[in-house]
Scaffold this motif. Structure first.
Motif, PDB file in Angstrom:
ATOM      1  N   ALA A 168       0.820  -1.223   0.000  1.00 35.20           N
ATOM      2  CA  ALA A 168       0.000   0.000   0.000  1.00 35.20           C
ATOM      3  C   ALA A 168       0.854   1.273   0.000  1.00 35.20           C
ATOM      4  O   ALA A 168       0.538   2.223  -0.733  1.00 35.20           O
ATOM      5  N   PRO A 169       1.957   1.345   0.766  1.00 30.45           N
ATOM      6  CA  PRO A 169       2.767   2.576   0.726  1.00 30.45           C
ATOM      7  C   PRO A 169       3.387   2.838  -0.654  1.00 30.45           C
ATOM      8  O   PRO A 169       3.550   3.990  -1.046  1.00 30.45           O
ATOM      9  N   ALA A 170       3.731   1.768  -1.390  1.00 29.54           N
ATOM     10  CA  ALA A 170       4.287   1.954  -2.737  1.00 29.54           C
ATOM     11  C   ALA A 170       3.234   2.568  -3.647  1.00 29.54           C
ATOM     12  O   ALA A 170       3.508   3.530  -4.380  1.00 29.54           O
ATOM     13  N   LEU A 171       2.018   2.036  -3.593  1.00 26.68           N
ATOM     14  CA  LEU A 171       0.936   2.584  -4.407  1.00 26.68           C
ATOM     15  C   LEU A 171       0.630   4.026  -4.014  1.00 26.68           C
ATOM     16  O   LEU A 171       0.481   4.894  -4.883  1.00 26.68           O
ATOM     17  N   ARG A 172       0.561   4.296  -2.723  1.00 32.12           N
ATOM     18  CA  ARG A 172       0.287   5.665  -2.269  1.00 32.12           C
ATOM     19  C   ARG A 172       1.348   6.648  -2.757  1.00 32.12           C
ATOM     20  O   ARG A 172       1.046   7.774  -3.142  1.00 32.12           O
ATOM     21  N   SER A 173       2.617   6.206  -2.761  1.00 31.43           N
ATOM     22  CA  SER A 173       3.690   7.112  -3.199  1.00 31.43           C
ATOM     23  C   SER A 173       3.560   7.435  -4.690  1.00 31.43           C
ATOM     24  O   SER A 173       3.829   8.566  -5.105  1.00 31.43           O
ATOM     25  N   VAL A 174       3.129   6.472  -5.495  1.00 29.80           N
ATOM     26  CA  VAL A 174       2.939   6.723  -6.924  1.00 29.80           C
ATOM     27  C   VAL A 174       1.733   7.633  -7.136  1.00 29.80           C
ATOM     28  O   VAL A 174       1.782   8.567  -7.945  1.00 29.80           O
ATOM     29  N   LEU A 175       0.658   7.377  -6.409  1.00 31.29           N
ATOM     30  CA  LEU A 175      -0.526   8.243  -6.519  1.00 31.29           C
ATOM     31  C   LEU A 175      -0.189   9.681  -6.125  1.00 31.29           C
ATOM     32  O   LEU A 175      -0.635  10.630  -6.780  1.00 31.29           O
ATOM     33  N   ALA A 176       0.620   9.840  -5.082  1.00 30.49           N
ATOM     34  CA  ALA A 176       1.028  11.194  -4.662  1.00 30.49           C
ATOM     35  C   ALA A 176       1.864  11.860  -5.746  1.00 30.49           C
ATOM     36  O   ALA A 176       1.693  13.053  -6.035  1.00 30.49           O
ATOM     37  N   ALA A 177       2.762  11.104  -6.372  1.00 32.16           N
ATOM     38  CA  ALA A 177       3.590  11.672  -7.444  1.00 32.16           C
ATOM     39  C   ALA A 177       2.736  12.051  -8.646  1.00 32.16           C
ATOM     40  O   ALA A 177       2.954  13.102  -9.266  1.00 32.16           O
ATOM     41  N   LEU A 178       1.748  11.211  -8.983  1.00 26.19           N
ATOM     42  CA  LEU A 178       0.860  11.543 -10.099  1.00 26.19           C
ATOM     43  C   LEU A 178       0.031  12.789  -9.807  1.00 26.19           C
ATOM     44  O   LEU A 178      -0.316  13.537 -10.716  1.00 26.19           O
ATOM     45  N   GLY A 179      -0.271  13.014  -8.538  1.00 28.48           N
ATOM     46  CA  GLY A 179      -1.036  14.184  -8.142  1.00 28.48           C
ATOM     47  C   GLY A 179      -0.204  15.440  -7.994  1.00 28.48           C
ATOM     48  O   GLY A 179      -0.735  16.525  -7.768  1.00 28.48           O
ATOM     49  N   SER A 180       1.108  15.306  -8.143  1.00 28.09           N
ATOM     50  CA  SER A 180       2.005  16.448  -7.992  1.00 28.09           C
ATOM     51  C   SER A 180       2.367  17.020  -9.366  1.00 28.09           C
ATOM     52  O   SER A 180       3.096  16.368 -10.121  1.00 28.09           O
ATOM     53  N   PRO A 181       1.894  18.205  -9.682  1.00 25.46           N
ATOM     54  CA  PRO A 181       2.267  18.802 -10.977  1.00 25.46           C
ATOM     55  C   PRO A 181       3.784  18.926 -11.142  1.00 25.46           C
ATOM     56  O   PRO A 181       4.308  18.774 -12.231  1.00 25.46           O
ATOM     57  N   THR A 182       4.484  19.169 -10.047  1.00 27.02           N
ATOM     58  CA  THR A 182       5.942  19.301 -10.110  1.00 27.02           C
ATOM     59  C   THR A 182       6.583  17.983 -10.517  1.00 27.02           C
ATOM     60  O   THR A 182       7.462  17.956 -11.378  1.00 27.02           O
TER      61      THR A 182
END
Length: 195
Positions: A10-24
């Motif tokens: 779950a933390p791996a998936l959350r980290s990718v979702l956070a990166a996808l949500g980051s315009p930067t």
């Protein structure tokens, strides 16, 4: 037969979702297809990425180590990029986005695997000594994704571009491909002793 894709941590998936949500993070990625994608981007098909650090002729089954998880990033039409995560002292963290030949090659190998008559758990196996990446089709579909023992009956599908002398997208049993991989290695130069 269907592939048995293991669930990513779950933390791996959350980290990718956070990166996808980051315009930067998306803008900084060297992935034009990701930056120009229209619509929502979603991580799909998590694959554990194992590394085979040393290829040696041996009667023992080689062992790999889990180095990360790779997610294919879909724009709804298909994969436009991939995202890697890595294990840090604080747990799973986003590493980077990328695109390139291994993305299409992975998709092609997965389609090939789905057409096989046996069930497999898909993984990726990196062989740094040969600059090689393979789709590892593990026969034991109940194995822990972190376990790294290659079974001689498992299949390896070299992804393109493959090293010279190894045909991309041709499934090989581990017991058949490892000896070929061993032959592809260049022996280390001998040190000469002063006279």
């Amino acid at each position: 037969m269907p592939l048995h894709v293991p669930p990513a941590p779950a933390p791996a998936l959350r980290s990718v979702l956070a990166a996808l949500g980051s315009p930067t993070a998306v803008r900084a990625a060297r992935t034009p297809a990701l930056r120009s994608a229209q619509g929502p981007l979603t991580p799909e098909l998590p694959l554990p990425v194992h590394v085979l650090d040393r290829i040696t002729p041996s009667s023992r089954a080689p062992r790999s180590r889990l180095a990360g998880w790779r997610f294919l990033i879909s724009d709804g039409e298909g994969a436009v990029a991939a995202a890697d995560t890595m294990l840090t002292p604080d747990g799973w963290a986003f590493s980077h986005f990328f695109e390139g030949p291994y993305l299409a090659s992975t998709q092609r190998a997965l389609r090939q695997a789905e057409a096989l008559t046996m069930d497999f758990e898909p993984r990726l196996l990196s062989v740094p000594e040969l600059y090689m990446l393979t789709l590892w089709l593990r026969r034991d579909t109940t194995a822990d994704p972190a376990s790294g023992a290659l079974d001689p009956a498992d299949l390896l599908v070299p992804l393109a571009p493959a090293p010279p002398g190894i045909c991309a997208h041709r499934p090989h049993r581990v017991s058949e491909l490892l000896p070929v991989m061993t032959l592809r290695l260049t022996p280390a130069p001998l040190l000469s002793q002063p006279v």
